[in-house]
Design an enzyme around this catalytic site. Structure first.
Site, short mmCIF file in Angstrom:
data_model
loop_
_atom_site.label_atom_id
_atom_site.label_comp_id
_atom_site.label_asym_id
_atom_site.label_seq_id
_atom_site.Cartn_x
_atom_site.Cartn_y
_atom_site.Cartn_z
N ARG A 109 6.14 9.86 -40.30
CA ARG A 109 5.10 8.84 -40.06
C ARG A 109 3.93 9.44 -39.28
O ARG A 109 4.10 10.18 -38.32
CB ARG A 109 5.67 7.66 -39.28
CG ARG A 109 4.56 6.67 -38.92
CD ARG A 109 5.05 5.29 -38.62
NE ARG A 109 6.05 5.24 -37.57
CZ ARG A 109 6.69 4.12 -37.25
NH1 ARG A 109 6.43 3.00 -37.90
NH2 ARG A 109 7.59 4.13 -36.29
N LYS A 116 8.54 -2.61 -42.31
CA LYS A 116 8.02 -3.97 -42.13
C LYS A 116 6.50 -4.00 -42.20
O LYS A 116 5.92 -4.83 -42.90
CB LYS A 116 8.48 -4.55 -40.76
CG LYS A 116 9.99 -4.58 -40.58
CD LYS A 116 10.38 -5.13 -39.24
CE LYS A 116 9.97 -4.30 -38.05
NZ LYS A 116 10.61 -2.96 -37.97
N ARG A 149 3.25 8.94 -33.50
CA ARG A 149 3.39 7.93 -32.45
C ARG A 149 4.25 8.48 -31.32
O ARG A 149 5.29 9.11 -31.57
CB ARG A 149 4.05 6.67 -33.04
CG ARG A 149 3.08 5.52 -33.20
CD ARG A 149 3.65 4.41 -34.03
NE ARG A 149 4.81 3.74 -33.45
CZ ARG A 149 5.34 2.63 -33.94
NH1 ARG A 149 4.81 2.06 -35.03
NH2 ARG A 149 6.38 2.07 -33.40
N ARG A 153 15.39 2.94 -29.47
CA ARG A 153 14.82 1.77 -30.14
C ARG A 153 15.82 1.18 -31.13
O ARG A 153 15.94 -0.04 -31.26
CB ARG A 153 13.52 2.16 -30.87
CG ARG A 153 12.37 2.43 -29.92
CD ARG A 153 11.21 3.13 -30.60
NE ARG A 153 10.64 2.36 -31.68
CZ ARG A 153 9.91 2.88 -32.67
NH1 ARG A 153 9.69 4.18 -32.72
NH2 ARG A 153 9.42 2.12 -33.60
N ARG A 200 11.69 -10.83 -31.53
CA ARG A 200 12.62 -9.71 -31.50
C ARG A 200 13.82 -10.01 -30.60
O ARG A 200 14.71 -9.16 -30.46
CB ARG A 200 11.87 -8.52 -30.93
CG ARG A 200 12.02 -7.24 -31.69
CD ARG A 200 11.13 -6.27 -30.97
NE ARG A 200 11.12 -4.96 -31.52
CZ ARG A 200 10.14 -4.52 -32.31
NH1 ARG A 200 9.19 -5.29 -32.72
NH2 ARG A 200 10.16 -3.27 -32.69
P1 AP5 Z 1 6.56 1.22 -41.21
O1 AP5 Z 1 6.03 0.30 -42.23
O2 AP5 Z 1 5.64 1.73 -40.14
O3 AP5 Z 1 7.90 0.63 -40.56
P2 AP5 Z 1 8.12 -0.52 -39.50
O4 AP5 Z 1 9.36 -1.25 -39.86
O5 AP5 Z 1 6.86 -1.32 -39.34
O6 AP5 Z 1 8.43 0.39 -38.25
P3 AP5 Z 1 8.00 0.36 -36.74
O7 AP5 Z 1 8.59 1.61 -36.13
O8 AP5 Z 1 6.52 0.15 -36.57
O9 AP5 Z 1 8.76 -0.88 -36.25
P4 AP5 Z 1 9.12 -1.23 -34.84
O10 AP5 Z 1 9.57 -2.59 -35.07
O11 AP5 Z 1 10.05 -0.39 -34.07
O12 AP5 Z 1 7.78 -0.91 -34.03
P5 AP5 Z 1 6.64 -1.84 -33.52
O13 AP5 Z 1 5.39 -1.15 -33.77
O14 AP5 Z 1 6.84 -3.25 -33.96
O15 AP5 Z 1 7.22 2.46 -42.00
C1 AP5 Z 1 7.74 3.59 -41.30
C2 AP5 Z 1 7.30 4.89 -42.02
O16 AP5 Z 1 7.96 4.96 -43.30
C3 AP5 Z 1 5.80 4.96 -42.34
O17 AP5 Z 1 5.40 6.30 -42.24
C4 AP5 Z 1 5.69 4.45 -43.80
O18 AP5 Z 1 4.59 5.07 -44.46
C5 AP5 Z 1 7.02 4.92 -44.38
N1 AP5 Z 1 7.59 3.95 -45.35
C6 AP5 Z 1 7.60 2.60 -45.27
N2 AP5 Z 1 8.30 2.07 -46.29
C7 AP5 Z 1 8.76 3.13 -47.02
C8 AP5 Z 1 9.55 3.23 -48.22
N3 AP5 Z 1 10.04 2.14 -48.83
N4 AP5 Z 1 9.84 4.48 -48.69
C9 AP5 Z 1 9.36 5.59 -48.07
N5 AP5 Z 1 8.59 5.56 -46.95
C10 AP5 Z 1 8.31 4.34 -46.41
O19 AP5 Z 1 6.97 -1.87 -31.95
C11 AP5 Z 1 6.78 -0.71 -31.13
C12 AP5 Z 1 7.28 -1.01 -29.72
O20 AP5 Z 1 6.57 -2.13 -29.16
C13 AP5 Z 1 8.75 -1.43 -29.62
O21 AP5 Z 1 9.61 -0.31 -29.57
C14 AP5 Z 1 8.74 -2.20 -28.30
O22 AP5 Z 1 8.67 -1.32 -27.20
C15 AP5 Z 1 7.43 -2.95 -28.37
N6 AP5 Z 1 7.56 -4.28 -29.03
C16 AP5 Z 1 7.03 -4.63 -30.23
N7 AP5 Z 1 7.31 -5.92 -30.51
C17 AP5 Z 1 8.01 -6.38 -29.46
C18 AP5 Z 1 8.62 -7.63 -29.15
N8 AP5 Z 1 8.54 -8.67 -30.00
N9 AP5 Z 1 9.30 -7.76 -27.98
C19 AP5 Z 1 9.36 -6.73 -27.11
N10 AP5 Z 1 8.83 -5.52 -27.33
C20 AP5 Z 1 8.16 -5.35 -28.50
#
Ligand code: AP5
Length: 217
Positions: free
Chosen positions: A125, A13, A158, A169, A86
């Site tokens: 990552r 994402k 991370r 998660r 979310r």
């Molecule tokens: P990346 O682009 O980083 O993926 P992502 O979907 O953004 O993954 P996240 O793990 O950041 O999502 P998330 O929703 O769990 O975490 P968030 O930070 O929002 O890609 C992943 C990896 O793959 C990278 O290394 C990239 O280079 C690689 N890649 C990408 N696309 C690729 C492809 N097509 N092919 C090959 N490689 C690829 O949230 C973290 C924490 O915050 C949550 O667990 C929760 O505790 C809290 N949180 C966040 N938002 C909320 C909310 N709304 N409500 C409550 N808690 C929340």
């Protein structure tokens, strides 16, 4: 043009949000980045947030809604939301806010990825602790291994990318965020993206879906 991205942790994402924003000149707001910045600030609220994130738990809705809605309203034009909403209460709060501001969401993209592909993405990552840029050791490596291209800081894994936290998660995604798919399908603004291909291949599909959606509406 206001877009939200849904999809399990590691679905890409954040990676695709940057490309969408670059292509359509939109602002990118990532809830994970907002929370990590709070956590790094070390305030009492940041310490509370750290407890949730590092265990792979969701930050409570009331705090999340308070943190995000103010930032969303402050965005000057069109935007891409990544990681928010979310849960159904977050989605309802967002719908009400954007309705009142006459800036409704126009499109929600749901990224779907095979779990085996997801685990490879987590394992590789790396993030910059300062500018929060995201890399992957295979698919998006930095120019110099282990070093951020933008500011030269050492890249880190991370805290919440540890396998046991990732499992938690992904489970939470299914139970808490899964119902949002029906919520947005009912509003008629949901489109599914097969996000299992390479970064470039997924970008082509995403940008094409967005162009077609707005050409028809
Ligand atoms: P990346 O682009 O980083 O993926 P992502 O979907 O953004 O993954 P996240 O793990 O950041 O999502 P998330 O929703 O769990 O975490 P968030 O930070 O929002 O890609 C992943 C990896 O793959 C990278 O290394 C990239 O280079 C690689 N890649 C990408 N696309 C690729 C492809 N097509 N092919 C090959 N490689 C690829 O949230 C973290 C924490 O915050 C949550 O667990 C929760 O505790 C809290 N949180 C966040 N938002 C909320 C909310 N709304 N409500 C409550 N808690 C929340």
């Amino acid at each position: 043009m206001n877009i939200a991205l849904l999809g399990p942790p590691g679905a890409g994402k954040g990676t695709q949000a940057q490309r969408i924003c670059h292509e359509f000149n939109l602002a990118h707001l990532s809830s994970g980045d907002v929370l990590r910045a709070e956590k790094m600030a070390g305030t009492p609220q940041g310490l509370r947030i750290r407890d949730f994130i590092d265990k792979g738990m969701l930050v409570p809705d009331d705090l999340m809604i308070q943190l995000m809605l103010e930032k969303i309203l402050a965005l000057p034009g069109g935007f891409v939301l990544d990681g928010f909403p979310r849960t159904v209460p977050q989605a309802r709060a967002l719908t009400d806010l954007l309705h009142d501001a006459l800036r409704p969401l126009s499109l929600v993209l749901n990224f779907v990825v095979n779990p085996r592909v997801l685990s490879h993405r987590f394992e590789g990552r790396r993030i910059c602790p300062v500018c929060l840029s995201v890399y992957h050791v295979d698919s998006m490596p930095p120019r110099v291994a282990g070093v951020c291209d933008n500011d030269g800081h050492e890249l880190l894994i991370r805290e919440d990318d540890r396998p046991e936290v990732v499992r938690q998660r992904i489970e939470l995604y299914q139970t808490s965020t899964g119902p949002l798919i029906a919520y947005y399908a009912q509003l008629g603004i949901l489109k599914t993206i097969d996000a299992g291909g390479s970064v470039d291949d997924v970008s082509v599909v995403v940008l094409d879906k967005i162009r077609r959606h707005f050409a028809q509406s």
